[in-house]
Design a protein around this motif. Structure first.
Motif, short mmCIF file in Angstrom:
data_model
loop_
_atom_site.label_atom_id
_atom_site.label_comp_id
_atom_site.label_asym_id
_atom_site.label_seq_id
_atom_site.Cartn_x
_atom_site.Cartn_y
_atom_site.Cartn_z
N ARG A 1 29.91 -21.47 35.99
CA ARG A 1 31.32 -21.20 35.72
C ARG A 1 32.07 -22.51 35.53
O ARG A 1 31.60 -23.57 35.93
CB ARG A 1 31.95 -20.48 36.91
CG ARG A 1 31.68 -19.00 36.99
CD ARG A 1 32.09 -18.49 38.35
NE ARG A 1 33.50 -18.71 38.59
CZ ARG A 1 34.41 -17.73 38.67
NH1 ARG A 1 34.03 -16.48 38.50
NH2 ARG A 1 35.68 -18.00 38.91
N ILE A 2 33.25 -22.41 34.94
CA ILE A 2 34.02 -23.63 34.71
C ILE A 2 34.36 -24.31 36.03
O ILE A 2 34.52 -25.54 36.09
CB ILE A 2 35.29 -23.32 33.90
CG1 ILE A 2 35.93 -24.62 33.40
CG2 ILE A 2 36.31 -22.54 34.71
CD1 ILE A 2 36.35 -24.61 32.00
N GLU B 1 34.29 -34.06 32.73
CA GLU B 1 34.85 -32.71 32.76
C GLU B 1 33.89 -31.78 32.03
O GLU B 1 33.74 -31.86 30.81
CB GLU B 1 36.22 -32.68 32.08
CG GLU B 1 36.93 -31.35 32.27
CD GLU B 1 38.29 -31.31 31.61
OE1 GLU B 1 38.81 -32.38 31.21
OE2 GLU B 1 38.82 -30.19 31.46
N THR C 1 25.29 -17.45 36.79
CA THR C 1 26.62 -17.07 36.30
C THR C 1 27.69 -17.75 37.15
O THR C 1 28.72 -18.20 36.65
CB THR C 1 26.80 -15.53 36.36
OG1 THR C 1 25.82 -14.92 35.53
CG2 THR C 1 28.18 -15.12 35.89
N ASP D 1 33.00 -24.90 29.75
CA ASP D 1 32.71 -23.55 30.22
C ASP D 1 31.34 -23.22 29.62
O ASP D 1 31.24 -22.73 28.50
CB ASP D 1 33.79 -22.59 29.72
CG ASP D 1 33.63 -21.18 30.28
OD1 ASP D 1 34.39 -20.29 29.85
OD2 ASP D 1 32.74 -20.97 31.11
N ARG E 1 33.03 -8.88 19.92
CA ARG E 1 32.37 -10.14 19.55
C ARG E 1 33.34 -11.08 18.84
O ARG E 1 33.27 -12.29 19.01
CB ARG E 1 31.16 -9.86 18.66
CG ARG E 1 29.95 -9.33 19.42
CD ARG E 1 28.74 -9.20 18.51
NE ARG E 1 28.78 -7.97 17.73
CZ ARG E 1 28.28 -6.81 18.14
NH1 ARG E 1 27.71 -6.70 19.32
NH2 ARG E 1 28.35 -5.73 17.37
N LEU F 1 35.89 -15.25 19.61
CA LEU F 1 35.80 -16.29 18.59
C LEU F 1 37.20 -16.66 18.09
O LEU F 1 37.47 -17.83 17.78
CB LEU F 1 34.94 -15.82 17.42
CG LEU F 1 33.47 -15.52 17.74
CD1 LEU F 1 32.74 -15.07 16.48
CD2 LEU F 1 32.79 -16.73 18.34
N LEU G 1 29.00 -21.07 29.78
CA LEU G 1 28.65 -19.76 29.25
C LEU G 1 29.73 -19.20 28.34
O LEU G 1 29.59 -18.11 27.80
CB LEU G 1 28.40 -18.77 30.41
CG LEU G 1 27.29 -19.17 31.37
CD1 LEU G 1 27.22 -18.20 32.54
CD2 LEU G 1 25.94 -19.22 30.65
N GLY G 2 30.82 -19.96 28.18
CA GLY G 2 31.96 -19.42 27.46
C GLY G 2 32.33 -20.16 26.18
O GLY G 2 33.40 -19.97 25.65
N THR G 3 31.44 -21.02 25.70
CA THR G 3 31.69 -21.63 24.40
C THR G 3 30.49 -21.37 23.50
O THR G 3 29.35 -21.27 23.98
CB THR G 3 31.92 -23.16 24.49
OG1 THR G 3 30.69 -23.79 24.85
CG2 THR G 3 32.99 -23.51 25.50
N THR G 4 30.75 -21.30 22.22
CA THR G 4 29.67 -20.96 21.30
C THR G 4 28.63 -22.07 21.22
O THR G 4 27.47 -21.82 20.92
CB THR G 4 30.23 -20.67 19.89
OG1 THR G 4 31.08 -21.75 19.50
CG2 THR G 4 31.03 -19.39 19.87
N GLN G 5 29.05 -23.32 21.52
CA GLN G 5 28.10 -24.44 21.42
C GLN G 5 27.16 -24.51 22.60
O GLN G 5 26.03 -24.99 22.48
CB GLN G 5 28.85 -25.77 21.31
CG GLN G 5 29.67 -25.94 20.03
CD GLN G 5 31.03 -25.29 20.12
OE1 GLN G 5 31.47 -24.85 21.20
NE2 GLN G 5 31.73 -25.21 19.01
N LEU H 1 24.09 -13.13 31.89
CA LEU H 1 24.78 -14.41 31.73
C LEU H 1 25.93 -14.34 30.73
O LEU H 1 27.03 -14.80 31.01
CB LEU H 1 23.80 -15.48 31.28
CG LEU H 1 22.88 -16.10 32.33
CD1 LEU H 1 21.81 -16.95 31.67
CD2 LEU H 1 23.67 -16.94 33.32
N THR H 2 25.65 -13.81 29.54
CA THR H 2 26.62 -13.98 28.47
C THR H 2 27.01 -12.70 27.73
O THR H 2 27.91 -12.72 26.92
CB THR H 2 26.07 -14.94 27.40
OG1 THR H 2 24.88 -14.35 26.85
CG2 THR H 2 25.73 -16.30 27.99
N PRO I 1 29.69 -16.08 23.68
CA PRO I 1 30.87 -15.58 22.94
C PRO I 1 30.54 -15.29 21.48
O PRO I 1 29.71 -16.00 20.89
CB PRO I 1 31.87 -16.74 23.01
CG PRO I 1 31.37 -17.65 24.05
CD PRO I 1 29.89 -17.46 24.13
N GLY I 2 31.12 -14.27 20.96
CA GLY I 2 30.75 -13.84 19.62
C GLY I 2 29.32 -13.33 19.64
O GLY I 2 28.97 -12.45 20.42
#
Lengths: 312, 437
Positions: free
Chosen positions: A147-148, A162, A143, A165, B411, B415, A167-171, A253-254, A258-259
């Motif tokens: 991090r960013i 660059e 974690t 993030d 959630r 998004l 752990l912070g993007t859906t991809q 972790l997540t 996200p989502g």
């Protein structure tokens, strides 16, 4: 007419006859007595909870009021209404697609160690090290690392990249989770494969050498077929792990985000049996996971059986 | 031969055990019966706050006072992580056993578990009149109090006077309108390259306190009541307006990098304390509040404001904005406790004026007791908050949503900020999710 006693050896014989047989062969009775505690423990702590869980999956139990039978309503909601659950199945499928990586990365590393590459003793210890840490600790460490402004992006920054993030993007959240879980668990595979490689007869390698086989040919035609049972065993345990052993990584972790990009069925079980007070629903998800795993194992066993039949 | 010997030994062992069990007890010599000492009791307490160094002195004090009065009782305090507290509590509920005393939020999370909580009215007697914020701690079916509130909680915005000064803005004049806030953020970004707001969206709750203020500046009293009663759909024009402001802030790049994997408590506050952002949406009491921020960056650097006006018909001046406030957290006794009377005594101590005074001092909490006078504390932040609490207040926007819908919003909100959905899509989806439309 002879009475049937299901489960008893020579089940068609009456109980008295069976007991008389045990008197003639008392060592069998002692054998049953010695395995009885282990069998009882398995029945009590594995089968009984599993069966009650399956039973609860047909109820609306909320942990507060008595459960009421609702038939297949939980399963209908899961498959036709619960978008989160369906998303988690897709995530699970994506993870299962990485199965070859989970199987063959430890195999390649084990082969290199087995062949005595320079520093093989160090690598053997280093690869095993993550497995002594708990999943939660590994996840807590990563974690910070992911991090960013963590170590990974720091190093990427040194080469002018660059980093996202992680752990912070859906991809990237799910791939990052898979990478961390793989890091935490591949050491077990290395050890398992090393044990398997130790059983391969040296004569086979000598014969291959004499026949002029190169490294790749030896690997493909001698090594891998020789340890195929080990590969099959490790595949089954890895699949079980992927289906129901990544909870700690998701949790730390997540949190599934996200989502729902890194949500897995076992995390939804946690949410439903915890904060949302839907234990019947959580049991239904568990039942589905169990059935999925059972099907995969049955297919695996069938393939193994076919292979052994072909070998004969 | 050896098999026979083994069988004989087994039979002998079993026989001797049976005989020992059947043996007549040795008659006891007659003695004078002493006064019965109370039997030792252990009470288990779960909470999600005692890991916080600002909150810990209060629980320590309360437990110490309680154990001095009840030396035969041992109190085991088990702090749990906030983000997973209700999940962990759920596992105890499914087993129908667990802690004797629990800390709960005064919102749907308590209501959803109200049938498991011991009614307290008959135990509290006249002391009940001293408790503020009771409404959120009642069983909605029976009207009985099932928790003793210990704090009043609500949302405010904080700003960094240091960052304002660096940006050439007046550090004693926070923005009064949304447009002024936008202008300030533009200046801050241009002149200092610092972020406008720090938020934490890892658990999905990082927008709550930001939105609470905007809702208070946008909703009428009736709309607030409709939202609380869950009669207002997510795509109501006013809700869309608030979310459009959030989307606008997002588009302007107000948040810090990495917000999606940062936690609200306490990554977002620590980021603000480190001077990297100009504003943070926080609380008035005991957590993420002026005390935590002041301890980290100095009270002189912390500015606090009620928010900004959006709709002049709601409030033309920020000082006229409704306050966001409700019963915060409180203690409850689980019905399954084998020692309910003693557990209630512990709760009474935890909600006592002397222990709550410690909470007010250590954590800057607005305590939920009328006989603990926070005005006696000279801190200017406390004084200001107490003044605001005398004005009309509404339950914070986030505090009235049920758990399932709240989890789903957690959630969806990240998004929305990440651009993976739109305001229209997310509100339509939340309508379907919560109201099955």
């Amino acid at each position: 007419m002879q009475t049937q006693f299901p489960g008893l050896p020579a089940a068609r014989k009456p109980l008295r006859t069976w007991l008389r047989m045990q008197q003639r062969e008392p060592e069998k009775l002692w054998a049953y007595l010695f395995v009885a505690p282990a069998v009882l423990l398995v029945l009590l702590f594995r089968f009984y909870p599993m069966l009650t869980g399956i039973g609860y999956s047909f109820t609306n139990w909320d942990g507060i009021n008595p459960p009421q039978f609702i038939g297949l309503a939980n399963f209908q909601e899961l498959f036709f209404k619960d978008l989160l659950f369906r998303t988690s199945l897709i995530n699970l499928f994506k993870i299962l697609l990485t199965l070859p990586l989970w199987i063959f990365l430890p195999l390649v590393l084990a082969l290199l160690i087995h062949q005595g590459v320079p520093g093989w003793r160090f690598f053997r210890a280093a690869f095993f090290f993550p497995t002594v840490l708990s999943a939660a600790i590994i996840a807590a460490i990563f974690t910070m690392v992911l991090r960013i402004d963590g170590a990974v992006n720091l190093f990427l920054g040194l080469v002018g990249i660059e980093g996202p993030d992680w752990l912070g993007t859906t991809q990237t959240s799910l791939p990052a989770l898979i990478a961390v879980a793989l890091w935490g668990q591949f050491g077990v595979g290395v050890v398992v494969y090393l044990a398997g490689l130790a059983t391969v007869e040296q004569d086979l390698f000598d014969a291959a050498k004499v026949d002029g086989a190169n490294w790749g040919q030896t690997l493909w035609y001698v090594t891998v077929p020789s340890i195929q049972p080990t590969v099959e065993f490790y595949t089954v345990t890895t699949i079980r792990n992927l289906l129901a052993g990544l909870f700690a990584f998701v949790f730390v972790l997540t949190a599934g985000g996200p989502g729902a990009s890194s949500t897995l069925p076992e995390y939804i079980i946690w949410l439903n049996m915890g904060s949302e007070n839907r234990l019947g629903y959580a049991s239904a998800i568990s039942t589905i996971l169990f059935v999925v795993f059972l099907l995969i194992v049955l297919v695996q066993v069938r393939l193994m059986g076919l292979r052994q039949g072909g070998d004969k | 031969m050896s098999a026979k010997l083994m069988k004989f030994a087994a039979v002998l062992t079993v026989l001797s055990m049976i005989l020992a069990g059947c043996a007549a007890p040795t008659p006891a010599a007659p003695t004078v019966v002493p006064t019965a000492a109370p039997k030792p009791i252990t009470l288990t307490v779960w909470d999600f706050k005692s890991g916080d160094p600002l909150f810990a002195p209060y629980t320590k004090d309360a437990i110490k006072r309680f154990q001095e009065k009840n030396p035969h009782v041992k109190v085991e305090l088990v702090p749990q992580p906030m983000a997973e507290y209700y999940n962990i509590l759920g596992t105890a509920i499914s087993a129908n056993k667990g802690p004797d005393v629990v800390l709960l939020h005064g919102d749907p999370r308590l209501v959803e578990r109200q049938d498991l909580l011991l009614p307290l009215n008959k135990y509290l007697g006249k002391d009940i009149d001293q408790l503020a914020g009771q409404e959120q701690f009642k069983n909605v079916k029976t009207g009985e109090l099932v928790g003793t509130p210990i704090t009043i909680q609500g949302s405010v915005w904080y700003y960094s006077k240091k960052v304002y000064t660096e940006a050439g803005l007046d550090p004693n004049k926070p923005p009064k309108t949304w447009d002024e806030l936008v202008a300030n953020c533009d200046v801050i970004k241009t002149k200092t390259q610092k972020d406008c707001f720090s938020i934490g969206m890892k658990d999905g709750n990082g927008l709550h306190f930001f939105m609470n203020i905007l809702v208070n500046a946008t909703f009428t009293a009736q709309e607030q009541a409709d939202w609380k009663a869950r009669k207002m759909p997510w795509d109501h024009p006013k809700m869309l307006k608030v979310l459009q402001m959030v989307a606008d802030a997002n588009k302007r790049g107000w948040w810090q990098k990495g917000y999606a994997s940062a936690t609200l408590f306490n990554d977002s506050y620590d980021y603000f304390i480190s001077g990297k952002s100009a504003h943070v949406a926080g609380l008035i009491s005991d957590s993420g509040n002026w005390k935590y921020l002041s301890d980290g960056m100095g009270a002189d650097n912390v500015g606090m404001f009620k928010g900004v006006t959006v709709d002049p018909q709601i409030a033309a001046d920020p000082s006229k904005l409704p306050t966001s406030a409700t019963g915060g957290i409180g203690w409850s006794v689980m019905k399954w406790s084998p020692e309910p009377d003693m557990a209630v005594k512990l709760v009474q101590q935890l909600a006592s004026p002397e222990s709550l005074a410690v909470l007010a001092n250590s954590a800057g909490a607005i305590v939920a007791r009328k006989d603990v006078d926070p005005a006696s504390l000279t801190n200017p932040f406390m004084k200001q908050i107490v003044t605001w609490l005398k004005e009309p207040a509404f339950d914070p926007w986030n505090s009235v949503i049920g758990t399932a819908a709240r989890n789903e919003w957690h959630r969806q909100a990240p998004l929305l900020l990440l651009g993976d959905t739109t305001v229209e899509k997310v509100t339509a989806y939340m309508n379907t999710f919560e109201f099955k439309k």
